[in-house]
Scaffold this motif. Sequence first.
Motif, mmCIF file in Angstrom:
data_model
loop_
_atom_site.group_PDB
_atom_site.id
_atom_site.type_symbol
_atom_site.label_atom_id
_atom_site.label_comp_id
_atom_site.label_asym_id
_atom_site.label_seq_id
_atom_site.Cartn_x
_atom_site.Cartn_y
_atom_site.Cartn_z
ATOM 1 N N GLY A 170 -8.029 13.282 57.725
ATOM 2 C CA GLY A 170 -8.387 14.681 57.949
ATOM 3 C C GLY A 170 -7.794 15.588 56.893
ATOM 4 N N ALA A 171 -8.399 16.751 56.745
ATOM 5 C CA ALA A 171 -7.967 17.693 55.711
ATOM 6 C C ALA A 171 -6.511 18.104 55.882
ATOM 7 C CB ALA A 171 -8.871 18.922 55.722
ATOM 8 N N ASP A 172 -6.046 18.195 57.129
ATOM 9 C CA ASP A 172 -4.675 18.647 57.366
ATOM 10 C C ASP A 172 -3.629 17.567 57.106
ATOM 11 O OD1 ASP A 172 -5.683 17.242 59.575
ATOM 12 O OD2 ASP A 172 -4.301 18.221 60.957
ATOM 13 N N LYS A 173 -4.063 16.305 57.036
ATOM 14 C CA LYS A 173 -3.117 15.204 56.781
ATOM 15 C C LYS A 173 -3.348 14.532 55.425
ATOM 16 C CE LYS A 173 -1.166 15.128 60.964
ATOM 17 N NZ LYS A 173 -1.469 14.074 61.913
ATOM 18 N N TYR A 174 -4.362 14.985 54.708
ATOM 19 C CA TYR A 174 -4.748 14.336 53.453
ATOM 20 C C TYR A 174 -3.572 14.238 52.477
ATOM 21 C CZ TYR A 174 -6.964 13.698 48.887
ATOM 22 O OH TYR A 174 -7.301 13.244 47.636
ATOM 23 N N TYR A 175 -2.941 15.373 52.203
ATOM 24 C CA TYR A 175 -1.863 15.361 51.208
ATOM 25 C C TYR A 175 -0.635 14.597 51.699
ATOM 26 C CZ TYR A 175 -4.272 18.317 47.872
ATOM 27 O OH TYR A 175 -5.162 18.789 46.936
ATOM 28 N N GLN A 176 -0.420 14.561 53.001
ATOM 29 C CA GLN A 176 0.674 13.770 53.565
ATOM 30 C C GLN A 176 0.468 12.287 53.262
ATOM 31 O OE1 GLN A 176 1.300 14.185 57.884
ATOM 32 N NE2 GLN A 176 1.624 11.976 57.985
ATOM 33 N N VAL A 177 -0.751 11.805 53.471
ATOM 34 C CA VAL A 177 -1.048 10.392 53.226
ATOM 35 C C VAL A 177 -0.955 10.071 51.738
ATOM 36 C CG1 VAL A 177 -2.830 8.598 53.383
ATOM 37 C CG2 VAL A 177 -2.427 10.141 55.325
ATOM 38 N N VAL A 178 -1.520 10.929 50.905
ATOM 39 C CA VAL A 178 -1.459 10.720 49.453
ATOM 40 C C VAL A 178 -0.008 10.653 48.981
ATOM 41 C CG1 VAL A 178 -1.924 11.808 47.212
ATOM 42 C CG2 VAL A 178 -3.738 11.666 48.932
#
Length: 197
Positions: free
Chosen positions: A97-105
């Motif tokens: 999801g857009a809200d977790k994208y950068y966290q995963v990256v």
Amino acid sequence: MRHALLSLALLFLAGAAGAAPAYPTGDLSLGKATAKIHVEEYASLSCNHCAHFNNEVFPAFKAKYIDTGKVRYTLHEFLTEPVNVAAIGFITARCAGADKYYQVVDSLFRRQAEIFDTGQLRPVLLDVAKTAGLTEAQVTACVADTGNREALEARVDAGVARGVDSTPFFFVNGVKVDGVDLADLDKAIAAAGKKTR
């Protein structure tokens, strides 16, 4: 590359999959949407220079420019060898999801060395995905979804069309940045700022 992406599901996980989570396809950015400076980075999750930038440089860049509202930052996905590591990672990050994208990256960049040292993508990816709320079945469905692979391929092709031929690769307000450290970005941002006054 098309053939490699089409075989991703076989390379990663076998077995039946359920419905894939929602997959945001547009640009995913950090920072103030109305910021006058737009910094774009083309990066690959399998690129060790990109991991170095994410782990060692990006925190200071974020604090100085993104958190202060001076810059809108967009990460554009690009693929370098091994392509399956980068592609599966990016597809999974999107499915978080857009809200977790950068966290995963960020988590995948920080665990990149572990992936390469052990040769094991699957356990690391599933562990990172779990922290973002994805189940193994959802990751399987996400990676297996043809539409997700085609969307990634289209984003990579768009980067190639812009002249991107290596990673990390930066643009500031559409102008290519020479260099990949914070001093290079400082200089490019300062120059772009003068043009927007």
